[in-house]
Design a protein around this motif. Structure first.
Motif, mmCIF file in Angstrom:
data_model
loop_
_atom_site.group_PDB
_atom_site.id
_atom_site.type_symbol
_atom_site.label_atom_id
_atom_site.label_comp_id
_atom_site.label_asym_id
_atom_site.label_seq_id
_atom_site.Cartn_x
_atom_site.Cartn_y
_atom_site.Cartn_z
ATOM 1 N N LYS A 103 0.805 -1.219 0.000
ATOM 2 C CA LYS A 103 0.000 0.000 0.000
ATOM 3 C C LYS A 103 0.844 1.278 0.000
ATOM 4 N N GLY A 104 2.154 1.147 0.170
ATOM 5 C CA GLY A 104 3.000 2.326 0.210
ATOM 6 C C GLY A 104 3.000 3.037 1.548
ATOM 7 N N ILE A 105 2.617 2.321 2.610
ATOM 8 C CA ILE A 105 2.675 2.884 3.959
ATOM 9 C C ILE A 105 4.143 3.034 4.364
ATOM 10 N N ALA A 106 4.464 4.139 5.050
ATOM 11 C CA ALA A 106 5.867 4.495 5.281
ATOM 12 C C ALA A 106 6.545 3.677 6.373
ATOM 13 N N GLY A 107 5.781 3.077 7.287
ATOM 14 C CA GLY A 107 6.384 2.310 8.355
ATOM 15 C C GLY A 107 5.442 2.151 9.528
ATOM 16 N N THR A 108 5.933 1.509 10.579
ATOM 17 C CA THR A 108 5.119 1.214 11.757
ATOM 18 C C THR A 108 5.942 1.430 13.029
ATOM 19 N N VAL A 109 5.321 2.081 13.997
ATOM 20 C CA VAL A 109 5.899 2.247 15.329
ATOM 21 C C VAL A 109 4.998 1.494 16.305
ATOM 22 N N ILE A 110 5.587 0.679 17.175
ATOM 23 C CA ILE A 110 4.803 -0.116 18.126
ATOM 24 C C ILE A 110 5.335 0.098 19.530
ATOM 25 N N TYR A 111 4.471 0.638 20.414
ATOM 26 C CA TYR A 111 4.810 0.632 21.832
ATOM 27 C C TYR A 111 4.378 -0.726 22.357
ATOM 28 N N GLY A 112 5.262 -1.688 22.183
ATOM 29 C CA GLY A 112 4.990 -3.090 22.413
ATOM 30 C C GLY A 112 5.914 -3.881 21.507
#
Length: 225
Positions: A103-112
């Motif tokens: 989908k071209g999403i830039a990335g993911t941040v997870i507090y976990g």
């Protein structure tokens, strides 16, 4: 909630920086939204985009879902997932990473934590999390709120804030501070380049730092109202 969009030129300008300069710039403005202890799962990638926020809570008797929100995330955004720092179950794996990459999403941040790190690294999809482990979050946690305020390692993040990450770490820049942080961070990097050139040309590090005001590049500015 409608997310105000930043000009793409701002996103591209941030991608030329590093997280240390952005962190120093926020220090100079009297705040710092760095995500303590979150590390990149994939090295050698830069993540930059506006926040699409998701907050999780433990499941009740009726089980909710973990990841169906992904269909609603626009290209170029960063998924910011507040799982309360839980380290006993994951909220992101290889299928979500593959879908996000497509989908071209830039990335993911997870507090976990996340899982399926071999596949994620093969995809070179940017993820920043506290750690990784294999146990699923399904039937353990569920989505409580989408695009509301979340807390990541003690930092409040709002939908639309700018999220930046590289191999050193990741952070959030509040939407209304993005341009001033960018200007200061760019100036810091210019001064540091000057120091490097001074040293390469035989000037001592002490003198090079003195000439450029290095020790105060990140010092908080006090302004009269």
């Amino acid at each position: 909630m409608e997310i105000k969009k930043l000009d793409e030129s701002i996103i591209e300008a941030y991608k030329k920086l590093d997280s240390t300069s952005v962190s120093d710039a926020m220090d100079k403005l009297g705040f710092n939204n760095s995500f303590y202890h979150l590390k990149p799962i994939v090295n050698g990638v830069v993540m930059c985009g506006q926040a699409f926020t998701v907050r999780y809570m433990p499941c009740g008797e009726v089980k909710g879902t973990v990841g169906d929100f992904l269909d609603d995330v626009e290209p170029g955004m960063v998924c910011v997932l507040d799982n309360g720092g839980r380290d006993y179950c994951t909220v992101w794996g290889d299928i979500m990473a593959m879908t996000a990459k497509m989908k071209g999403i830039a990335g993911t941040v997870i507090y976990g934590i996340c899982r399926d790190v071999v596949a994620v690294r093969t995809l070179k999809y940017p993820i920043f999390s506290n750690d990784y482990w294999m146990v699923t979050g399904k039937d353990r946690v569920e989505v409580a709120e989408i695009n509301g305020p979340v807390t990541i390692a003690g930092v409040k993040v709002m939908p639309g804030d700018l999220i930046f990450g590289d191999e050193t770490g990741c952070l959030a820049v509040p939407y209304n501070r993005v341009e001033e942080v960018l200007e200061i961070a760019q100036n810091i990097e210019k001064k540091e380049d000057i120091i490097r050139n001074y040293v390469k040309n035989g000037i001592t590090l002490r003198e090079a730092r003195k000439k450029t005001g290095y020790h105060h590049l990140q010092t908080k500015e006090y302004r009269n109202n």
